[in-house]
Motif scaffolding. Sequence first.
Motif, PDB file in Angstrom:
ATOM      1  N   ARG A  88      -1.040   1.472   7.125  1.00 50.82           N
ATOM      2  CA  ARG A  88       0.376   1.424   6.733  1.00 50.82           C
ATOM      3  C   ARG A  88       1.304   1.764   7.896  1.00 50.82           C
ATOM      4  O   ARG A  88       2.364   1.159   8.058  1.00 50.82           O
ATOM      5  CB  ARG A  88       0.597   2.409   5.580  1.00 50.82           C
ATOM      6  N   GLY A  93      -3.403  -1.432  -3.037  1.00 48.73           N
ATOM      7  CA  GLY A  93      -2.777  -0.489  -3.947  1.00 48.73           C
ATOM      8  C   GLY A  93      -2.360  -1.181  -5.218  1.00 48.73           C
ATOM      9  O   GLY A  93      -2.413  -2.415  -5.332  1.00 48.73           O
ATOM     10  N   ASP A 120       3.064  -0.413  -6.841  1.00 49.96           N
ATOM     11  CA  ASP A 120       3.371   0.291  -5.603  1.00 49.96           C
ATOM     12  C   ASP A 120       3.968  -0.631  -4.552  1.00 49.96           C
ATOM     13  O   ASP A 120       4.411  -0.179  -3.496  1.00 49.96           O
ATOM     14  CB  ASP A 120       2.095   0.933  -5.021  1.00 49.96           C
ATOM     15  N   SER A 150       5.997   3.999   1.355  1.00 51.74           N
ATOM     16  CA  SER A 150       5.447   3.633   0.052  1.00 51.74           C
ATOM     17  C   SER A 150       4.074   4.277  -0.133  1.00 51.74           C
ATOM     18  O   SER A 150       3.576   5.003   0.731  1.00 51.74           O
ATOM     19  CB  SER A 150       5.326   2.113  -0.045  1.00 51.74           C
ATOM     20  N   ARG A 151       3.430   3.984  -1.274  1.00 51.95           N
ATOM     21  CA  ARG A 151       2.079   4.479  -1.551  1.00 51.95           C
ATOM     22  C   ARG A 151       1.018   3.415  -1.267  1.00 51.95           C
ATOM     23  O   ARG A 151      -0.137   3.545  -1.679  1.00 51.95           O
ATOM     24  CB  ARG A 151       1.989   4.941  -3.009  1.00 51.95           C
ATOM     25  N   THR A 207      -1.873   1.598   0.539  1.00 48.27           N
ATOM     26  CA  THR A 207      -2.975   2.201   1.301  1.00 48.27           C
ATOM     27  C   THR A 207      -3.430   1.367   2.492  1.00 48.27           C
ATOM     28  O   THR A 207      -4.096   1.880   3.397  1.00 48.27           O
ATOM     29  CB  THR A 207      -4.177   2.445   0.380  1.00 48.27           C
TER      30      THR A 207
END
Length: 321
Positions: free
Chosen positions: A7, A21, A25, A47-48, A50
């Motif tokens: 990321r 993800g 997300d 953000s989340r 991955t």
Amino acid sequence: MVKRIERDEVRVGMFIESLEGAWQDNPFGQRRFLLRSETEVDLIRNSRITGIYINLAKGVDVDGSSGRFATPTPPRRNPSREAVVDERRATVRVVQASVKRLETAFNQSRSGEPINIESVSEIVGDISAQIGDSPAILLDITRLKSKDKVTFVHSVAVSALLVHFARHMQFEEPLVHVLGFAGLVHDIGKLAIPTTILNKSSALTADERDIVMQHPAVGHDILKRQANLPGVVLDICRHHHERMNGKGYPDGLPAGDLSLYVRMSTICDVYEAVTSVRPYKKPWSSATALSWMLQHGDHFDIPLLWKFILSLDSELTRGVA
């Protein structure tokens, strides 16, 4: 060639093939796209997600090198100084005329007459036409406020932001117009607040804060007496100071009871307020304001806030973290 990167390795010019993800997300709402700005890069980094899969045939690699078939992004053409000056002058005229007409409409309401809906709608049309592809120049003009015009200029600026944001969200133009109208009248309840409080340069007392916090409900009552106003306008007027954590006012509504349009108006209202000159404070930069707002997820709908950030001009959002 497609490769996976972390990321924090993303950069402008990469072509995203897919994101790891949960789909919720993904802050972009699409699976394949070209990263065109630092704001979009920051959006991924915060953000989340991955992991990211990039296509080197369509965009750049981690080191910035282009794939064999990548199409370089053409340089942005900067408008001439004369063109910028001309646009600024035209925007000044639109803002001045809009403020004058809005003040007249509000004063009619103060005297007990119905608001001239047609006149306010025409203001929205002028703002919509002038804002074009970027709100930067219009918002720059609205920073030039005199103490007695704060409410009116703020309302013009919030209207412009809502129009621009709604278009970025790809709303139909009739709804865009309604949101622009709501932005113009969202603070009409401030007619009931003494100017000595509105223009006070020092901290408000507890009693003065209570008076100020009444303006959404007062404005809602004023607008309810109007015939044929859309529910969206009434909703935004009453609830633009509500928060996602349920600690806003006047009703303390939880997040689940806040409409998308109210959440949008809250973002536009706060952003304009903290980045503009007020009697009691210095303005924040756009980057400072947006960074602060991102840190207050209990106040704002954060995924929606990121969409708002993406809608703004890159010059306004540079430095957001």
